[in-house]
Design an enzyme around this catalytic site. Structure first.
Site, PDB file in Angstrom:
ATOM      1  N   LYS A  74       0.851  -1.194   0.000  1.00 48.35           N
ATOM      2  CA  LYS A  74       0.000   0.000   0.000  1.00 48.35           C
ATOM      3  C   LYS A  74       0.890   1.248   0.000  1.00 48.35           C
ATOM      4  O   LYS A  74       1.979   1.233   0.579  1.00 48.35           O
ATOM      5  CB  LYS A  74      -0.875  -0.062   1.264  1.00 48.35           C
ATOM      6  CG  LYS A  74      -1.995   0.957   1.358  1.00 48.35           C
ATOM      7  CD  LYS A  74      -2.870   0.658   2.594  1.00 48.35           C
ATOM      8  CE  LYS A  74      -3.973   1.676   2.808  1.00 48.35           C
ATOM      9  NZ  LYS A  74      -4.849   1.330   3.949  1.00 48.35           N
ATOM     10  N   SER A 149      -9.801   1.469   3.049  1.00 44.98           N
ATOM     11  CA  SER A 149      -8.905   2.244   2.230  1.00 44.98           C
ATOM     12  C   SER A 149      -7.865   1.431   1.456  1.00 44.98           C
ATOM     13  O   SER A 149      -7.282   1.940   0.508  1.00 44.98           O
ATOM     14  CB  SER A 149      -8.170   3.271   3.101  1.00 44.98           C
ATOM     15  OG  SER A 149      -7.317   2.616   4.020  1.00 44.98           O
ATOM     16  N   SER A 173      -9.947  -1.034   7.177  1.00 48.99           N
ATOM     17  CA  SER A 173      -9.376  -0.826   5.838  1.00 48.99           C
ATOM     18  C   SER A 173      -8.705  -2.016   5.182  1.00 48.99           C
ATOM     19  O   SER A 173      -8.396  -1.956   4.000  1.00 48.99           O
ATOM     20  CB  SER A 173      -8.377   0.320   5.878  1.00 48.99           C
ATOM     21  OG  SER A 173      -9.065   1.525   5.702  1.00 48.99           O
TER      22      SER A 173
HETATM   23  N1  GLN Z   1     -13.132   3.717   6.626  1.00 47.35           N
HETATM   24  C1  GLN Z   1     -12.584   4.093   7.891  1.00 47.35           C
HETATM   25  C2  GLN Z   1     -12.153   5.535   7.827  1.00 47.35           C
HETATM   26  O1  GLN Z   1     -12.455   6.150   6.861  1.00 47.35           O
HETATM   27  C3  GLN Z   1     -11.427   3.190   8.244  1.00 47.35           C
HETATM   28  C4  GLN Z   1     -10.250   3.468   7.409  1.00 47.35           C
HETATM   29  C5  GLN Z   1      -9.064   2.656   7.802  1.00 47.35           C
HETATM   30  O2  GLN Z   1      -9.172   1.586   8.416  1.00 47.35           O
HETATM   31  N2  GLN Z   1      -7.902   3.189   7.471  1.00 47.35           N
HETATM   32  O3  GLN Z   1     -11.516   6.036   8.698  1.00 47.35           O
END
Ligand code: GLN
Length: 474
Positions: A74, A149, A173
């Protein structure tokens, strides 16, 4: 172009004398031909040199658990000499001066990084639509999002580009995109994997973890990267031994699998049906289903968006146009250099979170919001501790729906935040959780089931997940 084999099969063949270049070159070709926008940077020359180094080690008699396994990482993970931007314009041009410990350990185990994957900007999102590099398309249906994400990491595995990809999980995410793309995704116990070299979002919540085609590969990768690191004081001195073996599975007979009855409410019909199927098959396999209660879970989203934005606003304050990445042209003063660089560099969601986070941390509001949220976080952890005296793992959905359409939730942040209703409490409690593919909806879109376990019970979690995976294929 052929799909990759499992990481286990590639490592076995490279350890037996096949050149690491074979699997690595094939993955590089697939990465270059990516049509989902999962891949944002291909590291051809670097990967080929790394493959040659693996071949030399094998020729010298070493045997490596991930010999020649091509992986993607990532864009919030650092790799020496390679640009890392967390898919934000503000980090454009930032070249990492060191390699993240998790990545370095995989390289030491023989893995080869072939490419960097797309993500939501700074990991803020659930659909991979907040990226400065544009959205990723779900390999199962290009009109739909891959989740986020770590959407690029999930799509890269689902599209067959690599067998393994690294993601990060702050509130879901890794697990949510794994679920929506039909792959396995693991968030380890907080502190299991070093966060050194991970561009921070919410430091008390972030964990690096693998996405892979199956539980056995997931476990193999976790064992290779877990363990204490002097560069991350929150990494724990827990042995990683036995994690890979746990991914081989074991009998489900006699295990106590908890579930929260309220989780069945508000699910898309196909997700609800698969959850019931999972429960039934686990019972048929000899497990006992135990209803448990997580009383404070309903506050998890609210607590998370106080704590995570507070931590994010603090972590993002270092991006000021002076030290990293983007700097505005011709600023009039030092103040405008900061303000303009940040105004130009951050996207809408990042700005929203910086403002929210600055607010909850400010004098006068800190006690009402941040401190209160910390107190409720503790209650959420206590609920989990109680639940895990009654069961060995907790079964539930990952996402209330299957993959939604590109653009569908972009204009409604609250709807987007609700995508993670089942994954966020996990990070607040620091417990491990995994998403395992378990069937599909009427349109063939993948559905994932989540298993959670007590802190440091990652091995037990993987063993049960391997059993659930087999039931999902039945
Ligand atoms: N979707 C969640 C957020 O927007 C979690 C994102 C994540 O785990 N990085 O914060």
């Amino acid at each position: 172009m052929s799909s990759p084999q499992t990481a286990r099969a590639i490592a076995a063949s490279v350890n037996a004398g096949t050149s690491a270049r074979t699997a690595v070159d094939a993955a590089l070709a697939r990465a270059a031909a990516d049509t989902t926008n999962a891949i944002i940077r291909v590291h051809g020359a670097r990967a080929q040199a790394a493959a040659a180094a693996v071949d030399a080690r094998i020729a010298a008699g070493e045997r490596l658990p991930l010999a020649g396994v091509p992986i993607t990482i990532k864009d919030n993970l650092c790799l020496t000499g390679v640009e890392a931007t967390a898919c934000s314009k503000i980090l454009t041009g930032f070249v990492a001066p060191y390699t993240a410990t998790a990545v370095a350990r995989l390289e030491a185990a023989g893995a080869v990084v072939v490419a960097t994957t797309n993500m939501d900007e700074f990991a803020f999102g659930s659909s991979n639509e907040t990226s400065a590099y544009g959205p990723v398309r779900n390999p199962k249906d290009p009109t739909r999002i891959p989740g986020g994400s770590s959407g690029g990491s999930a799509a890269a595995v689902a599209a067959g580009i690599v067998p393994v990809s690294l993601g990060s999980d702050t509130g879901g995410s890794i697990r949510q995109p794994a679920s929506l793309c039909g792959v396995v995704g693991l968030k380890p116990t907080y502190g299991r994997v070093s966060r050194y070299g991970l561009i921070a979002f919410g430091s008390s919540l972030d964990q690096i973890g693998p996405l892979a085609t199956d539980v056995a590969d997931t476990a193999l990768v976790l064992e290779a990267m877990a363990g204490h690191d002097a560069n991350d004081s929150t990494s724990a001195a827990r042995s990683a031994a036995g994690l890979a073996a746990a991914g081989q599975g074991g009998s489900l007979s006699g295990l106590r699998i908890g579930y929260v009855a309220a989780h069945a409410q508000g699910l898309a019909p196909a997700v609800a049906r698969q959850l019931e199927t999972a429960k039934r098959r686990l019972a048929e396999a000899g497990a006992t289903l135990v209803p448990v209660e997580l009383k404070h879970e309903r506050y998890a989203i609210a607590v998370y968006y106080v704590l995570a934005t507070g931590e994010a606003s603090s972590n993002l304050s270092r991006f000021d146009g002076v030290r990293f990445g983007h700097r505005t042209a011709n600023p009039e003063s030092l103040h405008t250099l900061y303000a303009q660089s940040r105004a130009e560099g951050f996207g809408r969601e990042a700005k929203r979170r910086i403002m929210l986070g600055t607010y909850v941390l400010s004098t006068g509001y800190y006690d009402a919001y941040y401190r209160k949220a910390q107190q409720v976080r503790r209650l959420i952890l206590q609920d989990y501790e109680r639940a895990f005296t009654q069961c060995d793992a907790l079964l539930g959905p990952v996402s209330p729906t299957t993959a939604f359409r590109l653009g569908e939730k972009l204009s409604d942040p609250l709807q987007m935040y609700l995508s993670d209703i089942f994954t966020i409490a996990t990070n607040l409690a620091g417990v491990p959780a995994i998403s395992v593919p378990f069937g599909a909806d009427e349109q063939g879109l993948p559905i994932g089931m989540q298993l959670q376990a007590a802190q440091w019970a990652d091995a037990g979690l993987l063993r049960i997940a391997a059993g659930l995976e087999a039931l999902g294929r039945a």
